[in-house]
Design a protein around this motif. Structure first.
Motif, PDB file in Angstrom:
ATOM      1  N   GLN A 280       0.813  -1.211   0.000  1.00 15.59           N
ATOM      2  CA  GLN A 280       0.000   0.000   0.000  1.00 15.59           C
ATOM      3  C   GLN A 280       0.855   1.274   0.000  1.00 15.59           C
ATOM      4  OE1 GLN A 280      -3.381   0.125   2.636  1.00 15.59           O
ATOM      5  NE2 GLN A 280      -3.582  -2.102   2.680  1.00 15.59           N
ATOM      6  N   LYS A 281       2.162   1.095  -0.248  1.00 15.58           N
ATOM      7  CA  LYS A 281       3.086   2.227  -0.388  1.00 15.58           C
ATOM      8  C   LYS A 281       3.203   3.065   0.887  1.00 15.58           C
ATOM      9  CE  LYS A 281       3.454   1.002  -4.696  1.00 15.58           C
ATOM     10  NZ  LYS A 281       4.633   0.186  -5.133  1.00 15.58           N
ATOM     11  N   ILE A 282       3.051   2.410   2.051  1.00 21.29           N
ATOM     12  CA  ILE A 282       3.297   3.092   3.320  1.00 21.29           C
ATOM     13  C   ILE A 282       4.773   2.904   3.629  1.00 21.29           C
ATOM     14  CG2 ILE A 282       2.732   3.210   5.781  1.00 21.29           C
ATOM     15  CD1 ILE A 282      -0.010   2.041   5.091  1.00 21.29           C
ATOM     16  N   GLY A 283       5.543   3.955   3.429  1.00 17.58           N
ATOM     17  CA  GLY A 283       7.004   3.829   3.469  1.00 17.58           C
ATOM     18  C   GLY A 283       7.654   4.264   4.764  1.00 17.58           C
ATOM     19  N   ILE A 284       6.864   4.554   5.799  1.00 13.37           N
ATOM     20  CA  ILE A 284       7.470   4.978   7.066  1.00 13.37           C
ATOM     21  C   ILE A 284       8.291   3.840   7.660  1.00 13.37           C
ATOM     22  CG2 ILE A 284       5.652   6.653   7.537  1.00 13.37           C
ATOM     23  CD1 ILE A 284       4.447   4.639   9.525  1.00 13.37           C
ATOM     24  N   PRO A 285       9.291   4.157   8.475  1.00 11.65           N
ATOM     25  CA  PRO A 285      10.097   3.099   9.090  1.00 11.65           C
ATOM     26  C   PRO A 285       9.245   2.161   9.940  1.00 11.65           C
ATOM     27  CG  PRO A 285      11.192   5.211   9.322  1.00 11.65           C
ATOM     28  CD  PRO A 285       9.808   5.497   8.800  1.00 11.65           C
ATOM     29  N   ALA A 286       9.507   0.862   9.801  1.00  8.39           N
ATOM     30  CA  ALA A 286       8.881  -0.162  10.645  1.00  8.39           C
ATOM     31  C   ALA A 286       9.962  -0.734  11.541  1.00  8.39           C
ATOM     32  CB  ALA A 286       8.254  -1.251   9.788  1.00  8.39           C
ATOM     33  N   ILE A 287       9.718  -0.715  12.833  1.00  8.16           N
ATOM     34  CA  ILE A 287      10.705  -1.170  13.817  1.00  8.16           C
ATOM     35  C   ILE A 287      10.096  -2.329  14.583  1.00  8.16           C
ATOM     36  CG2 ILE A 287      12.205  -0.531  15.731  1.00  8.16           C
ATOM     37  CD1 ILE A 287      10.548   2.219  13.694  1.00  8.16           C
ATOM     38  N   GLY A 288      10.489  -3.546  14.237  1.00  7.95           N
ATOM     39  CA  GLY A 288       9.889  -4.742  14.810  1.00  7.95           C
ATOM     40  C   GLY A 288      10.316  -4.998  16.242  1.00  7.95           C
ATOM     41  N   GLY A 289       9.547  -5.855  16.889  1.00  6.70           N
ATOM     42  CA  GLY A 289       9.800  -6.205  18.291  1.00  6.70           C
ATOM     43  C   GLY A 289      10.504  -7.529  18.462  1.00  6.70           C
ATOM     44  N   ALA A 290      11.525  -7.815  17.602  1.00  4.01           N
ATOM     45  CA  ALA A 290      12.238  -9.090  17.590  1.00  4.01           C
ATOM     46  C   ALA A 290      11.285 -10.169  17.066  1.00  4.01           C
ATOM     47  CB  ALA A 290      12.821  -9.426  18.960  1.00  4.01           C
ATOM     48  N   ALA A 291      11.282 -11.377  17.662  1.00  7.05           N
ATOM     49  CA  ALA A 291      10.385 -12.481  17.267  1.00  7.05           C
ATOM     50  C   ALA A 291      10.358 -12.656  15.754  1.00  7.05           C
ATOM     51  CB  ALA A 291       8.994 -12.255  17.845  1.00  7.05           C
ATOM     52  N   GLY A 292       9.213 -12.346  15.119  1.00  9.43           N
ATOM     53  CA  GLY A 292       9.064 -12.608  13.701  1.00  9.43           C
ATOM     54  C   GLY A 292       9.892 -11.744  12.778  1.00  9.43           C
ATOM     55  N   TYR A 293      10.521 -10.723  13.298  1.00 11.92           N
ATOM     56  CA  TYR A 293      11.248  -9.766  12.455  1.00 11.92           C
ATOM     57  C   TYR A 293      12.727 -10.089  12.302  1.00 11.92           C
ATOM     58  CZ  TYR A 293       6.946  -7.213  12.837  1.00 11.92           C
ATOM     59  OH  TYR A 293       5.608  -6.873  12.761  1.00 11.92           O
ATOM     60  N   VAL A 294      13.208 -11.108  12.999  1.00 10.71           N
ATOM     61  CA  VAL A 294      14.652 -11.319  13.048  1.00 10.71           C
ATOM     62  C   VAL A 294      15.054 -12.764  12.764  1.00 10.71           C
ATOM     63  CG1 VAL A 294      15.217  -9.347  14.517  1.00 10.71           C
ATOM     64  CG2 VAL A 294      14.481 -11.480  15.578  1.00 10.71           C
ATOM     65  N   ILE A 295      14.275 -13.451  11.930  1.00  5.24           N
ATOM     66  CA  ILE A 295      14.650 -14.801  11.519  1.00  5.24           C
ATOM     67  C   ILE A 295      14.705 -14.862   9.990  1.00  5.24           C
ATOM     68  CG2 ILE A 295      13.665 -15.858  13.577  1.00  5.24           C
ATOM     69  CD1 ILE A 295      11.334 -16.836  11.913  1.00  5.24           C
ATOM     70  N   PRO A 296      15.463 -15.788   9.406  1.00  3.20           N
ATOM     71  CA  PRO A 296      15.598 -15.856   7.944  1.00  3.20           C
ATOM     72  C   PRO A 296      14.270 -15.963   7.214  1.00  3.20           C
ATOM     73  CG  PRO A 296      17.264 -17.229   8.982  1.00  3.20           C
ATOM     74  CD  PRO A 296      16.346 -16.766  10.081  1.00  3.20           C
ATOM     75  N   ASP A 297      13.282 -16.610   7.829  1.00  4.82           N
ATOM     76  CA  ASP A 297      11.985 -16.770   7.175  1.00  4.82           C
ATOM     77  C   ASP A 297      11.296 -15.435   6.911  1.00  4.82           C
ATOM     78  OD1 ASP A 297      12.645 -19.159   8.944  1.00  4.82           O
ATOM     79  OD2 ASP A 297      11.086 -20.009   7.661  1.00  4.82           O
ATOM     80  N   PHE A 298      11.624 -14.419   7.694  1.00  5.20           N
ATOM     81  CA  PHE A 298      11.068 -13.081   7.468  1.00  5.20           C
ATOM     82  C   PHE A 298      11.544 -12.551   6.124  1.00  5.20           C
ATOM     83  CE2 PHE A 298      11.402  -8.420   7.850  1.00  5.20           C
ATOM     84  CZ  PHE A 298      10.114  -8.092   8.224  1.00  5.20           C
ATOM     85  N   GLU A 299      12.838 -12.625   5.886  1.00  9.43           N
ATOM     86  CA  GLU A 299      13.387 -12.148   4.612  1.00  9.43           C
ATOM     87  C   GLU A 299      12.934 -13.025   3.448  1.00  9.43           C
ATOM     88  OE1 GLU A 299      15.721 -11.821   1.167  1.00  9.43           O
ATOM     89  OE2 GLU A 299      15.877 -13.564   2.508  1.00  9.43           O
ATOM     90  N   LYS A 300      12.905 -14.341   3.665  1.00 10.29           N
ATOM     91  CA  LYS A 300      12.470 -15.254   2.611  1.00 10.29           C
ATOM     92  C   LYS A 300      11.026 -14.996   2.231  1.00 10.29           C
ATOM     93  CE  LYS A 300      15.627 -18.984   3.950  1.00 10.29           C
ATOM     94  NZ  LYS A 300      15.709 -20.345   4.576  1.00 10.29           N
ATOM     95  N   GLY A 301      10.206 -14.682   3.222  1.00  8.64           N
ATOM     96  CA  GLY A 301       8.792 -14.461   2.963  1.00  8.64           C
ATOM     97  C   GLY A 301       8.477 -13.121   2.323  1.00  8.64           C
ATOM     98  N   LEU A 302       9.356 -12.133   2.513  1.00 11.53           N
ATOM     99  CA  LEU A 302       9.072 -10.778   2.036  1.00 11.53           C
ATOM    100  C   LEU A 302       9.953 -10.326   0.881  1.00 11.53           C
ATOM    101  CD1 LEU A 302       8.497  -8.892   5.405  1.00 11.53           C
ATOM    102  CD2 LEU A 302       6.770  -9.546   3.727  1.00 11.53           C
TER     103      LEU A 302
END
Length: 410
Positions: free
Chosen positions: A264-286
């Motif tokens: 949806q072109k929302i380009g503001i910084p996203a700052i994750g809370g660890a967990a789902g944001y810091v494993i290889p599957d996150f990058e693979k999925g996105l």
């Protein structure tokens, strides 16, 4: 030799382990006893992780970290204070359900004579297990985040990472520091978090940080774990006028949130809370949508590559923080047994509460060591901010440990 020696790089359970599951029978997915000691004594250590269900990959990662260290200890001669006794991991699948986690922990303690339990990644699972271990007076070592874990006056719980409210405040404070370095002043932020013990505790820390800095929270929304449609959240985020968003979520939710934002072109910084944001599957999925996403983390593999690269060599992917911290749990337990010269619960508890652990894998923690206070919290753990850069997680804050300068989205 590890009984997972034939596992794939992603750490899936192999055929031999599956047969062991089937043979034992019992609650949910039953237990895997790794290769037992052929000669001499063994020290049975329980490992309760979500190896199936929504959080299975986190559990597999955690199990892999524990196995790596246990195998290294055994290869180096086992527990020397006990005449070379080897670590024997008794692995149980908690699924992703607290009731099951408590049941399998009870079974480990009554049927498998474990001296301690390690686990179980998700805070809700760990809290359930801790009720069992506390009644039995057996140590439970964990990297789960929730403040409740060490906030109930229990004597047998040991949390190697900073608690969630501290991580949440660091998630906010680190973001403010990175924004200031990039020449931007944050005045309005959004918080969205899954409604389990982990998400609610960490969101509290985010609110604390925002209040102290005088920053307006223009969106503060809880959502159910395993949400199937994030569209209402993203629409509210778009309308909020937030300059940055702090999502606190496990993997499936994190993928949905970031994908919907970027589509949806929302380009503001996203700052994750660890967990789902810091494993290889996150990058693979996105894919490209993951590039530049920031997250808080209790530790990161690039701070101690001389140790963590051993994980990558064995399993084929970088050492995610839950694997690293559960590896630390295993090593600290082994050091405590060496110091106590005993596996008696009261002896281990005394050593765990009264020792500064500085050897081995404790050097991968941000404090360079582990020391528990009277509640069982590691007082030396300092959160770090990481950022996805070319399929790797790079530490970008605080400055004294940063490996690169953060890229801030405008």
């Amino acid at each position: 030799m590890s009984s997972s020696g034939n596992d794939t790089a992603s750490g899936r359970i192999n055929r031999r382990q599956a047969l062991a599951f089937a043979a034992v029978g019992g609650i949910a997915m039953p237990f895997v006893l790794r290769d037992a000691v052929a000669q001499g004594k063994a020290v049975n250590v329980g490992v309760v992780m979500p190896l199936s269900g929504a959080n299975a990959q986190f559990g597999i990662n955690s199990r892999n970290g524990v196995e790596l260290v246990a195998d290294e200890i055994n290869a180096a001669g086992g527990i020397k204070a006990l005449g070379g006794a080897r670590i024997n991991l008794v692995i149980a699948d908690s699924t992703s359900t607290p009731t099951t986690a408590a049941n399998v922990a009870q079974r480990l303690l009554t049927q498998n004579d474990v001296v301690a339990i390690l686990g179980a990644f998700a805070s809700s699972l760990t809290i359930a297990i801790s009720e069992v271990t506390e009644r039995r007076g057996v140590p439970l070592l964990t990297m789960s985040f929730s403040d409740q874990i060490t906030g109930r006056g229990f004597e047998n719980i040991f949390q190697v990472v900073a608690k969630a409210s501290v991580l949440g405040k660091a998630q906010f404070d680190g973001t403010m520091a990175l924004a200031a370095t990039a020449g931007q002043k944050l005045e309005r932020i959004a918080i969205m978090y899954e409604d389990t013990a982990y998400g609610t505790s960490q969101a509290a820390g985010l609110r604390e940080g925002a209040k102290a800095a005088g920053v307006q929270i223009v969106m503060d929304d809880a959502y159910p774990l395993g949400i199937t449609d994030v569209t209402p959240l993203i629409n509210k985020l778009r309308a909020s006028g937030a300059q940055a968003v702090f999502p606190v979520s496990y993997l499936n939710d994190s993928l949905q949130i970031i994908r919907a934002m970027r589509q949806q072109k929302i380009g503001i910084p996203a700052i994750g809370g660890a967990a789902g944001y810091v494993i290889p599957d996150f990058e693979k999925g996105l894919g490209e949508f993951a590039e530049g996403v920031l997250s808080i983390a209790p530790a990161n593999y690039d701070l101690a590559p001389e140790l963590t690269e051993r994980f990558r060599k064995r399993y084929g992917y970088f050492m995610v923080h839950e694997a690293l911290e559960h590896a630390v749990c295993m090593d600290v337990l082994a050091q405590a047994i060496e110091t106590a010269k005993s596996t008696a619960p009261e002896a281990l508890r005394k050593v765990l509460h009264g020792t500064r652990f500085e050897a081995g894998w404790t050097k991968t923690m941000t404090g360079g060591a582990v020391q528990f206070d009277k509640t069982g919290l590691n007082t030396l753990s300092v959160p770090v901010m990481v950022q996805w850069r070319s399929k790797e997680l790079v530490t970008v804050w605080p400055s004294d440990v940063a490996k690169a300068k953060a890229v801030w989205a405008s």
